[in-house]
Design a protein around this motif. Structure first.
Motif, PDB file in Angstrom:
ATOM      1  N   LEU A 173       0.809  -1.222   0.000  1.00  0.00           N
ATOM      2  CA  LEU A 173       0.000   0.000   0.000  1.00  0.00           C
ATOM      3  C   LEU A 173       0.842   1.271   0.000  1.00  0.00           C
ATOM      4  CD1 LEU A 173      -2.751  -1.074   2.560  1.00  0.00           C
ATOM      5  CD2 LEU A 173      -2.746  -1.320   0.076  1.00  0.00           C
ATOM      6  N   GLY A 174       2.150   1.142   0.206  1.00  0.00           N
ATOM      7  CA  GLY A 174       3.020   2.304   0.129  1.00  0.00           C
ATOM      8  C   GLY A 174       2.947   3.243   1.310  1.00  0.00           C
ATOM      9  N   GLN A 175       2.377   2.803   2.453  1.00  0.00           N
ATOM     10  CA  GLN A 175       2.334   3.660   3.636  1.00  0.00           C
ATOM     11  C   GLN A 175       3.694   3.635   4.327  1.00  0.00           C
ATOM     12  OE1 GLN A 175      -0.898   2.662   6.247  1.00  0.00           O
ATOM     13  NE2 GLN A 175      -2.475   3.231   4.767  1.00  0.00           N
ATOM     14  N   SER A 176       4.117   4.792   4.836  1.00  0.00           N
ATOM     15  CA  SER A 176       5.433   4.891   5.472  1.00  0.00           C
ATOM     16  C   SER A 176       5.377   4.369   6.904  1.00  0.00           C
ATOM     17  CB  SER A 176       5.916   6.348   5.470  1.00  0.00           C
ATOM     18  OG  SER A 176       5.040   7.160   6.224  1.00  0.00           O
ATOM     19  N   LEU A 177       6.452   3.753   7.339  1.00  0.00           N
ATOM     20  CA  LEU A 177       6.591   3.318   8.726  1.00  0.00           C
ATOM     21  C   LEU A 177       7.932   3.843   9.223  1.00  0.00           C
ATOM     22  CD1 LEU A 177       5.253   1.583  10.956  1.00  0.00           C
ATOM     23  CD2 LEU A 177       6.697  -0.301  10.215  1.00  0.00           C
ATOM     24  N   PRO A 178       7.939   4.942   9.996  1.00  0.00           N
ATOM     25  CA  PRO A 178       9.200   5.533  10.461  1.00  0.00           C
ATOM     26  C   PRO A 178       9.951   4.587  11.393  1.00  0.00           C
ATOM     27  CG  PRO A 178       7.317   6.560  11.551  1.00  0.00           C
ATOM     28  CD  PRO A 178       6.758   5.686  10.472  1.00  0.00           C
ATOM     29  N   LEU A 179      11.219   4.927  11.635  1.00  0.00           N
ATOM     30  CA  LEU A 179      12.068   4.067  12.463  1.00  0.00           C
ATOM     31  C   LEU A 179      11.451   3.845  13.842  1.00  0.00           C
ATOM     32  CD1 LEU A 179      14.676   2.520  12.953  1.00  0.00           C
ATOM     33  CD2 LEU A 179      15.761   4.694  13.609  1.00  0.00           C
ATOM     34  N   GLY A 180      10.939   4.931  14.443  1.00  0.00           N
ATOM     35  CA  GLY A 180      10.302   4.787  15.754  1.00  0.00           C
ATOM     36  C   GLY A 180       9.113   3.843  15.703  1.00  0.00           C
ATOM     37  N   GLY A 181       8.336   3.933  14.608  1.00  0.00           N
ATOM     38  CA  GLY A 181       7.196   3.037  14.445  1.00  0.00           C
ATOM     39  C   GLY A 181       7.639   1.595  14.318  1.00  0.00           C
ATOM     40  N   ALA A 182       8.733   1.367  13.579  1.00  0.00           N
ATOM     41  CA  ALA A 182       9.253   0.010  13.414  1.00  0.00           C
ATOM     42  C   ALA A 182       9.728  -0.559  14.754  1.00  0.00           C
ATOM     43  CB  ALA A 182      10.392   0.003  12.405  1.00  0.00           C
ATOM     44  N   LEU A 183      10.415   0.283  15.555  1.00  0.00           N
ATOM     45  CA  LEU A 183      10.879  -0.173  16.865  1.00  0.00           C
ATOM     46  C   LEU A 183       9.697  -0.476  17.788  1.00  0.00           C
ATOM     47  CD1 LEU A 183      13.867   2.291  17.444  1.00  0.00           C
ATOM     48  CD2 LEU A 183      13.978  -0.133  16.831  1.00  0.00           C
ATOM     49  N   GLY A 184       8.674   0.393  17.731  1.00  0.00           N
ATOM     50  CA  GLY A 184       7.487   0.147  18.535  1.00  0.00           C
ATOM     51  C   GLY A 184       6.791  -1.137  18.134  1.00  0.00           C
ATOM     52  N   LEU A 185       6.719  -1.381  16.819  1.00  0.00           N
ATOM     53  CA  LEU A 185       6.070  -2.587  16.320  1.00  0.00           C
ATOM     54  C   LEU A 185       6.824  -3.835  16.772  1.00  0.00           C
ATOM     55  CD1 LEU A 185       3.634  -3.304  14.520  1.00  0.00           C
ATOM     56  CD2 LEU A 185       5.219  -3.434  12.604  1.00  0.00           C
ATOM     57  N   ILE A 186       8.160  -3.762  16.750  1.00  0.00           N
ATOM     58  CA  ILE A 186       8.964  -4.895  17.214  1.00  0.00           C
ATOM     59  C   ILE A 186       8.723  -5.155  18.692  1.00  0.00           C
ATOM     60  CG2 ILE A 186      11.333  -5.646  17.666  1.00  0.00           C
ATOM     61  CD1 ILE A 186      12.127  -4.201  15.064  1.00  0.00           C
ATOM     62  N   ALA A 187       8.629  -4.073  19.480  1.00  0.00           N
ATOM     63  CA  ALA A 187       8.368  -4.234  20.914  1.00  0.00           C
ATOM     64  C   ALA A 187       7.008  -4.865  21.161  1.00  0.00           C
ATOM     65  CB  ALA A 187       8.465  -2.878  21.621  1.00  0.00           C
ATOM     66  N   VAL A 188       5.985  -4.393  20.402  1.00  0.00           N
ATOM     67  CA  VAL A 188       4.640  -4.963  20.557  1.00  0.00           C
ATOM     68  C   VAL A 188       4.647  -6.445  20.213  1.00  0.00           C
ATOM     69  CG1 VAL A 188       2.290  -4.941  19.650  1.00  0.00           C
ATOM     70  CG2 VAL A 188       3.413  -2.794  20.195  1.00  0.00           C
ATOM     71  N   CYS A 189       5.237  -6.786  19.090  1.00  0.00           N
ATOM     72  CA  CYS A 189       5.225  -8.188  18.652  1.00  0.00           C
ATOM     73  C   CYS A 189       6.059  -9.075  19.576  1.00  0.00           C
ATOM     74  CB  CYS A 189       5.729  -8.280  17.213  1.00  0.00           C
ATOM     75  SG  CYS A 189       4.600  -7.547  16.018  1.00  0.00           S
ATOM     76  N   SER A 190       7.159  -8.528  20.120  1.00  0.00           N
ATOM     77  CA  SER A 190       7.952  -9.296  21.084  1.00  0.00           C
ATOM     78  C   SER A 190       7.138  -9.580  22.345  1.00  0.00           C
ATOM     79  CB  SER A 190       9.229  -8.532  21.441  1.00  0.00           C
ATOM     80  OG  SER A 190      10.037  -8.336  20.305  1.00  0.00           O
ATOM     81  N   GLY A 191       6.400  -8.557  22.792  1.00  0.00           N
ATOM     82  CA  GLY A 191       5.550  -8.759  23.954  1.00  0.00           C
ATOM     83  C   GLY A 191       4.450  -9.770  23.695  1.00  0.00           C
ATOM     84  N   LEU A 192       3.862  -9.720  22.489  1.00  0.00           N
ATOM     85  CA  LEU A 192       2.822 -10.682  22.136  1.00  0.00           C
ATOM     86  C   LEU A 192       3.374 -12.104  22.089  1.00  0.00           C
ATOM     87  CD1 LEU A 192       0.945  -8.728  19.311  1.00  0.00           C
ATOM     88  CD2 LEU A 192       0.376  -8.877  21.730  1.00  0.00           C
ATOM     89  N   ALA A 193       4.594 -12.246  21.548  1.00  0.00           N
ATOM     90  CA  ALA A 193       5.222 -13.572  21.516  1.00  0.00           C
ATOM     91  C   ALA A 193       5.492 -14.063  22.928  1.00  0.00           C
ATOM     92  CB  ALA A 193       6.521 -13.511  20.711  1.00  0.00           C
ATOM     93  N   GLY A 194       5.906 -13.137  23.804  1.00  0.00           N
ATOM     94  CA  GLY A 194       6.131 -13.517  25.191  1.00  0.00           C
ATOM     95  C   GLY A 194       4.862 -13.997  25.869  1.00  0.00           C
ATOM     96  N   LEU A 195       3.738 -13.336  25.565  1.00  0.00           N
ATOM     97  CA  LEU A 195       2.460 -13.777  26.117  1.00  0.00           C
ATOM     98  C   LEU A 195       2.069 -15.152  25.578  1.00  0.00           C
ATOM     99  CD1 LEU A 195       0.371 -10.477  26.015  1.00  0.00           C
ATOM    100  CD2 LEU A 195       0.862 -11.835  28.049  1.00  0.00           C
ATOM    101  N   ALA A 196       2.342 -15.373  24.291  1.00  0.00           N
ATOM    102  CA  ALA A 196       1.949 -16.636  23.671  1.00  0.00           C
ATOM    103  C   ALA A 196       2.746 -17.815  24.211  1.00  0.00           C
ATOM    104  CB  ALA A 196       2.115 -16.538  22.155  1.00  0.00           C
ATOM    105  N   PHE A 197       4.052 -17.603  24.463  1.00  0.00           N
ATOM    106  CA  PHE A 197       4.932 -18.720  24.812  1.00  0.00           C
ATOM    107  C   PHE A 197       5.484 -18.610  26.226  1.00  0.00           C
ATOM    108  CE2 PHE A 197       5.371 -18.115  20.148  1.00  0.00           C
ATOM    109  CZ  PHE A 197       4.725 -19.279  19.763  1.00  0.00           C
ATOM    110  N   ALA A 198       4.736 -17.920  27.097  1.00  0.00           N
ATOM    111  CA  ALA A 198       5.187 -17.754  28.479  1.00  0.00           C
ATOM    112  C   ALA A 198       5.324 -19.084  29.202  1.00  0.00           C
ATOM    113  CB  ALA A 198       4.213 -16.856  29.242  1.00  0.00           C
ATOM    114  N   ASP A 199       4.552 -20.082  28.791  1.00  0.00           N
ATOM    115  CA  ASP A 199       4.598 -21.396  29.441  1.00  0.00           C
ATOM    116  C   ASP A 199       5.472 -22.384  28.693  1.00  0.00           C
ATOM    117  OD1 ASP A 199       2.822 -20.497  31.408  1.00  0.00           O
ATOM    118  OD2 ASP A 199       1.090 -20.989  30.168  1.00  0.00           O
ATOM    119  N   GLY A 200       6.289 -21.895  27.759  1.00  0.00           N
ATOM    120  CA  GLY A 200       7.186 -22.771  27.016  1.00  0.00           C
ATOM    121  C   GLY A 200       6.697 -23.041  25.608  1.00  0.00           C
ATOM    122  N   LEU A 201       7.563 -23.612  24.796  1.00  0.00           N
ATOM    123  CA  LEU A 201       7.217 -23.930  23.414  1.00  0.00           C
ATOM    124  C   LEU A 201       6.217 -25.079  23.370  1.00  0.00           C
ATOM    125  CD1 LEU A 201      10.754 -23.756  21.722  1.00  0.00           C
ATOM    126  CD2 LEU A 201       8.906 -22.088  21.561  1.00  0.00           C
TER     127      LEU A 201
END
Length: 292
Positions: free
Chosen positions: A117-145
């Motif tokens: 779609l050509g929408q811009s994602l600034p560096l801060g947005g990319a870092l925030g997105l990585i933090a969100v997704c890392s937190g979501l992964a932590g919630l998903a696998f908090a009890d192990g793989l």
């Protein structure tokens, strides 16, 4: 009110409404999970938002012609999404399947919104997105793989996330071509609503299905109304904001689902889930600062 003030007001309202949608989404999924017969639960939810959509289309204009291919595509994706979500809840636990299903989509939406779609994602947005997704992964696998026995449930949950990302991008594009946000929402839910109830009617038989629906109809119909309201708020926000940021904000429903799981279903929260929730909230803050 000046144009600049209206724009600033709209920018402030969008994240608040998306967060409200996240709470509503976690609640309706918890209601669906609470119904023992998962097919019955999802049929009732579909009937709930089908009734709401049938009323809403009477008071909203038809979407523009350019939006109808997007409505049709979104309906197909939403139907597949429901089937996969139903299957993941049948095979796995709410506390694990919900975050995996919801956490898969933000990265996919960010990738699609920037490359397709050509929408811009600034560096801060990319870092925030990585933090969100890392937190979501932590919630998903908090009890192990997950083990081998959980792989079918995991596959269904990941497939659900792919469908979420797909219809998010489709609706985010289609609503901007519709000329009517409410009309787009109403017709989308009206078109997709009958599919699962009709399939269940054929699978279970009319009399058996009606008998199964009766004990849980209040919970299911309430879940349907909340489902439509939650996604309606998201589609409204997509008409006004950045798709990647909205997708990430929306997935904070995982944090609320973790709290519901601990308080209602007595699932263990623990320090790992709390730390992962903090990472999600930090990522949200970074995302919002990046898009001010």
């Amino acid at each position: 009110m000046s144009t600049g003030s209206q724009a600033g007001y709209g920018a402030a309202v969008v994240p608040l409404l998306v967060l409200a949608a996240a709470v509503l989404h976690a609640v309706w999924n918890a209601l669906a999970h609470r119904i023992e017969d998962k097919l019955v639960g999802f049929v009732l939810i579909d009937l709930g938002y089908l009734c709401c959509a049938a009323v809403l289309v009477c008071f909203t204009p038809l979407p523009d012609a350019a939006a109808w291919p997007f409505i049709g595509t979104s309906c197909l994706l939403q139907i597949v999404y429901q089937v996969l979500l139903l299957q993941s809840y049948r095979l796995g636990d709410f506390g694990q399947m919900y975050p995996i299903a919801r956490g898969t989509s933000p990265l996919l939406v960010a990738l699609a919104s920037t490359t397709v779609l050509g929408q811009s994602l600034p560096l801060g947005g990319a870092l925030g997105l990585i933090a969100v997704c890392s937190g979501l992964a932590g919630l998903a696998f908090a009890d192990g793989l997950p083990g081998r026995a959980q792989l079918p449930a995991l596959a269904a949950a990941v497939g659900t996330g792919v469908m979420i990302a797909s219809y998010t991008v489709v609706d985010g594009t289609g609503v901007r071509r519709s000329g009517t946000v409410l009309g787009y929402i109403a017709w989308s839910f009206l078109c997709q609503g009958p599919a699962l109830p009709l399939a269940a009617w054929r699978l279970r038989g009319g009399r058996a299905l009606l008998g199964a629906l009766r004990p849980a109809y209040r919970t299911g119909l309430a879940g349907g109304a909340l489902s439509m309201l939650a996604y309606g708020l998201v589609v409204w926000a997509q008409d006004r904001g950045n798709l990647a940021a909205i997708a990430a904000l929306r997935e904070t429903s995982i944090v609320f689902a973790a709290l519901i799981g601990a308080l209602v279903f007595r699932e263990r929260l623990g320090y790992r889930r709390m730390a992962a929730s903090a990472a999600v909230l930090l990522g949200i803050g970074v995302l919002e600062l990046a898009h001010l």
